[in-house]
Design a protein around this motif. Sequence first.
Motif, mmCIF file in Angstrom:
data_model
loop_
_atom_site.group_PDB
_atom_site.id
_atom_site.type_symbol
_atom_site.label_atom_id
_atom_site.label_comp_id
_atom_site.label_asym_id
_atom_site.label_seq_id
_atom_site.Cartn_x
_atom_site.Cartn_y
_atom_site.Cartn_z
ATOM 1 N N THR A 230 7.850 7.776 -7.119
ATOM 2 C CA THR A 230 7.376 6.531 -6.952
ATOM 3 C C THR A 230 5.641 6.773 -6.362
ATOM 4 N N HIS A 231 5.268 7.859 -6.320
ATOM 5 C CA HIS A 231 4.024 8.465 -5.916
ATOM 6 C C HIS A 231 3.324 9.309 -6.901
ATOM 7 N N THR A 232 2.014 9.129 -7.106
ATOM 8 C CA THR A 232 1.238 10.057 -7.740
ATOM 9 C C THR A 232 0.923 10.930 -7.079
ATOM 10 N N ALA A 233 0.488 12.409 -7.961
ATOM 11 C CA ALA A 233 -0.160 13.543 -7.150
ATOM 12 C C ALA A 233 -1.056 12.942 -6.201
ATOM 13 N N ILE B 108 12.334 19.830 10.299
ATOM 14 C CA ILE B 108 11.081 19.031 10.644
ATOM 15 C C ILE B 108 10.658 18.576 9.451
ATOM 16 N N LEU B 109 10.446 17.008 9.172
ATOM 17 C CA LEU B 109 9.758 16.403 8.130
ATOM 18 C C LEU B 109 8.573 15.752 8.521
ATOM 19 N N GLN B 110 7.530 15.957 8.093
ATOM 20 C CA GLN B 110 6.207 15.195 8.295
ATOM 21 C C GLN B 110 5.702 14.403 6.916
ATOM 22 N N VAL B 111 5.689 13.233 7.326
ATOM 23 C CA VAL B 111 5.078 12.473 6.064
ATOM 24 C C VAL B 111 3.803 12.151 6.381
ATOM 25 N N ALA B 112 2.882 12.452 5.176
ATOM 26 C CA ALA B 112 1.487 12.224 5.320
ATOM 27 C C ALA B 112 1.430 10.783 5.405
ATOM 28 N N GLY B 113 -0.270 10.471 5.913
ATOM 29 C CA GLY B 113 -0.679 9.146 5.871
ATOM 30 C C GLY B 113 -0.379 8.581 4.543
ATOM 31 N N GLN B 114 0.572 7.354 4.569
ATOM 32 C CA GLN B 114 0.609 6.450 3.303
ATOM 33 C C GLN B 114 0.109 5.199 3.483
ATOM 34 N N VAL B 115 -0.581 4.675 2.149
ATOM 35 C CA VAL B 115 -1.095 3.325 2.144
ATOM 36 C C VAL B 115 -0.315 2.395 1.185
ATOM 37 N N THR C 151 -4.342 4.179 -12.397
ATOM 38 C CA THR C 151 -4.956 4.503 -11.014
ATOM 39 C C THR C 151 -3.937 3.778 -10.020
ATOM 40 N N PRO C 152 -4.104 4.062 -8.897
ATOM 41 C CA PRO C 152 -3.045 3.417 -7.843
ATOM 42 C C PRO C 152 -3.559 1.945 -7.879
ATOM 43 N N THR C 153 -2.620 1.184 -7.397
ATOM 44 C CA THR C 153 -2.845 -0.407 -7.279
ATOM 45 C C THR C 153 -2.391 -0.799 -5.961
ATOM 46 N N VAL C 154 -3.224 -1.359 -4.982
ATOM 47 C CA VAL C 154 -2.905 -2.051 -3.827
ATOM 48 C C VAL C 154 -1.787 -3.092 -4.079
ATOM 49 N N ALA C 155 -0.716 -3.147 -3.126
ATOM 50 C CA ALA C 155 0.170 -4.257 -3.040
ATOM 51 C C ALA C 155 -0.563 -5.578 -3.093
ATOM 52 N N GLY C 156 -1.513 -5.650 -2.174
ATOM 53 C CA GLY C 156 -1.987 -7.054 -2.582
ATOM 54 C C GLY C 156 -3.284 -7.269 -1.265
ATOM 55 N N GLN D 120 0.690 -5.127 2.573
ATOM 56 C CA GLN D 120 0.217 -3.670 2.518
ATOM 57 C C GLN D 120 1.135 -3.057 3.456
ATOM 58 N N THR D 121 1.523 -3.666 4.577
ATOM 59 C CA THR D 121 2.320 -3.083 5.536
ATOM 60 C C THR D 121 3.591 -2.958 4.963
ATOM 61 N N LEU D 122 4.157 -3.725 4.330
ATOM 62 C CA LEU D 122 5.410 -3.843 3.787
ATOM 63 C C LEU D 122 5.687 -2.574 2.589
ATOM 64 N N GLN D 123 4.476 -2.545 1.798
ATOM 65 C CA GLN D 123 4.748 -1.438 0.909
ATOM 66 C C GLN D 123 4.443 0.019 1.354
ATOM 67 N N THR D 124 3.566 -0.210 2.231
ATOM 68 C CA THR D 124 3.281 1.101 3.222
ATOM 69 C C THR D 124 4.489 1.672 3.680
ATOM 70 N N PHE D 125 5.491 0.904 4.412
ATOM 71 C CA PHE D 125 6.783 1.280 4.805
ATOM 72 C C PHE D 125 7.706 1.831 3.596
ATOM 73 N N ALA D 126 7.819 1.013 2.555
ATOM 74 C CA ALA D 126 8.422 1.303 1.423
ATOM 75 C C ALA D 126 8.048 3.048 0.955
ATOM 76 N N ASN D 127 6.482 3.255 0.992
ATOM 77 C CA ASN D 127 6.082 4.605 0.578
ATOM 78 C C ASN D 127 6.656 5.731 1.717
ATOM 79 N N VAL D 128 6.559 5.305 2.771
ATOM 80 C CA VAL D 128 7.021 6.224 3.848
ATOM 81 C C VAL D 128 8.478 6.322 3.680
ATOM 82 N N LYS D 129 9.071 5.342 3.537
ATOM 83 C CA LYS D 129 10.526 5.594 3.527
ATOM 84 C C LYS D 129 11.081 6.477 2.355
#
Length: 161
Positions: free
Chosen positions: A36-39, A53-60, A70-75, A81-90
């Motif tokens: 689901t993520h680009t490089a 240990i698992l570290q998740v980098a800052g997700q947007v 190019t990446p597109t902001v959820a809205g 943006q918060t709900l999509q950010t949670f989905a990206n972290v998950k």
Amino acid sequence: MSIEKTTGTTTGTTAGTTAGTTAGSPVEKTALTPATHTAPPAKFSHGVRKGNILQVAGQVGFLPAVEGRTPTVAGPTLREQTLQTFANVKAILEEGGASWDDVMMMRVYLTDVDHFAEMNAIYNQYFEEQDLKAPASARTTVYVGLPAGLLIEIDALAVLG
């Protein structure tokens, strides 16, 4: 999906990953990039797992990656943006074999102090719906500048096992 792994008996750097030793046995460091993520735009990993240990980098709040776009902001709203950010972290947690129950610490970065109450309401509702078995993680909220159009960024630290 992209996973980079290295192992070794001394600390070093290979292809953006580092390996080391713990009590004489190699501990593998694995870079995580879900489908689901680009490089990443620079030399870092979306997530890294070493041992338990698992570290998740800052997700947007970027929507899932589409090849060649190019990446597109959820809205434009904090909620979208918060709900999509949670989905990206998950997605990164799951790629590394973790879940929200494994998260020990989350850091939330907001661009506007006036978003704090709304973000807390979204945060509380989201985690109430996750049917967590473990207590809630610790959390810090800070205020930062983010690229234009982005309102929130979240990172997480998980301990498995």
